[in-house]
Design a protein around this motif. Sequence first.
Motif, short mmCIF file in Angstrom:
data_model
loop_
_atom_site.label_atom_id
_atom_site.label_comp_id
_atom_site.label_asym_id
_atom_site.label_seq_id
_atom_site.Cartn_x
_atom_site.Cartn_y
_atom_site.Cartn_z
N VAL A 123 0.82 -1.21 0.00
CA VAL A 123 0.00 0.00 0.00
C VAL A 123 0.86 1.26 0.00
O VAL A 123 0.63 2.18 -0.80
CB VAL A 123 -0.96 0.02 1.21
N GLY A 124 1.84 1.32 0.90
CA GLY A 124 2.67 2.51 0.99
C GLY A 124 3.47 2.74 -0.28
O GLY A 124 3.22 3.69 -1.03
N ASP A 150 -7.97 -7.05 7.63
CA ASP A 150 -7.50 -6.84 6.26
C ASP A 150 -6.99 -5.40 6.16
O ASP A 150 -7.74 -4.50 5.77
CB ASP A 150 -8.63 -7.09 5.27
N PRO A 151 -5.72 -5.16 6.49
CA PRO A 151 -5.19 -3.80 6.48
C PRO A 151 -5.27 -3.12 5.11
O PRO A 151 -5.52 -1.91 5.03
CB PRO A 151 -3.74 -3.99 6.92
N VAL A 152 -5.07 -3.88 4.04
CA VAL A 152 -5.13 -3.29 2.70
C VAL A 152 -6.52 -2.77 2.41
O VAL A 152 -6.70 -1.64 1.92
CB VAL A 152 -4.69 -4.32 1.64
N ILE A 194 0.14 5.38 -4.50
CA ILE A 194 1.03 5.17 -3.35
C ILE A 194 0.48 5.88 -2.14
O ILE A 194 -0.41 6.73 -2.25
CB ILE A 194 2.46 5.67 -3.65
N GLN A 195 1.01 5.53 -0.99
CA GLN A 195 0.60 6.14 0.28
C GLN A 195 1.86 6.73 0.91
O GLN A 195 2.69 6.00 1.45
CB GLN A 195 0.00 5.08 1.19
N VAL A 196 2.03 8.05 0.83
CA VAL A 196 3.34 8.61 1.15
C VAL A 196 3.61 8.71 2.66
O VAL A 196 4.78 8.69 3.07
CB VAL A 196 3.54 9.98 0.48
N ASN A 197 2.58 8.85 3.46
CA ASN A 197 2.74 8.87 4.91
C ASN A 197 1.84 7.81 5.53
O ASN A 197 0.65 7.75 5.25
CB ASN A 197 2.35 10.23 5.51
#
Length: 409
Positions: free
Chosen positions: A17-18, A182-184, A241-244
Amino acid sequence: MDYIEKLKKYAELVVKVGLNVQKGQKVSISADIDAIDFVRAVTKAAYEVGAVEVIQDLTDGPSTQMKYEYAPIETFKKTYEYQKQRIDTHLEERVAHLRIYSQTPELLKNADPEKIAANATALGELNKDFARAVGRFDFSWCIVAFPNVAWAELVFPDLKGEEARTKLLDAMIAAVRADQADPVLAWEEHNRNLNARARLLTEKGFDRLHYKSERTDVEIGLNQHHIWMGASAVNAEGVEIQVNMPTEEVFTSPDFRRVNGIIGNTRPLSYNSAIIDDFKLTFKDGSVTDFEAGVGYDVLKNMLETDAGARRLGEIALVPDDSPISNSGILYYNTLFDENASCHVALGRSFPGALKEGKALSKEDLEAHGLNQSLIHVDFMIGGPDLSIEGIHKDGTKEFIFKDGNWVI
């Protein structure tokens, strides 16, 4: 979950994810050796999804302290051609970059503020092309954290050693939703919510915002073509993307020329491993004209003197007081977490993506549109339960965005 399972789920979330690592991609990880267990877990997860190489750039906190104690100030003013070549190669190859915060925020509390400032300026100059590429999302990047004992004992002073570190790790894992079944999927829903909020604010098209609380009374202008952004971003290759991680904010870059009033912090700021706290900044026509600080005055002074842009705003971000990290009651002494418990602003460099067609503009054109340019980008927290924010339209009509620290739209 046991320790190994925690690391595995956290690492997989960061990779999928990140960074959203793609098959055939190179990955670079920068971290302290205190996070080596997590570095190895991320490395394994990245290879499992198809990374062709994982490059590790490791530091050591005690060794860093020795450098600041013994090395002359000239050492901190230098950078080297091989460092620039490495950065240029990573940019050319679009290497995915992961930064893992893993040292205590007080690592350099006894260091010479002039050495801290000299190092920040040198690295800012070295990384200016990299920083611009980061702001344009030219490649995948993400910032996360992993605790060491000293950091954990600062956050939980009643606990010691591994007990403190385990508690801080559990708090971090909960904050990034890696403790969920399910974190995603949890992040997909979280992104939808924050991105919807960002679209609403963009559609409102406010001309300026008025912040009012016990410590802050400031009016901040917005560019006519500003864009609010949510949790996720899309890089130059179209990959989300997940920047933070964590993040609870929606944010934009203001028109730095139109900032007038006083802004006071509500949580400590850790800047280059030194604490700044109980500070207020006075802005006139977009620039800091006066400042005070109860803790870290010299560090703040040197930061503001980095360049002209260091005295101007490059970001404003909205986070409700009723957010998971705020509700946890934990003060992390780390901006990655604390900024997601509170509305915040940033001194320094702006985000090109906060302006329509901004990613295609030169830094000179961005500055002409009111987007600040600087070697630094330093977020600090200004929110709390007494903060109100009014959006003001060009015709002077007003609409509350925040009341009592929380959303009202």
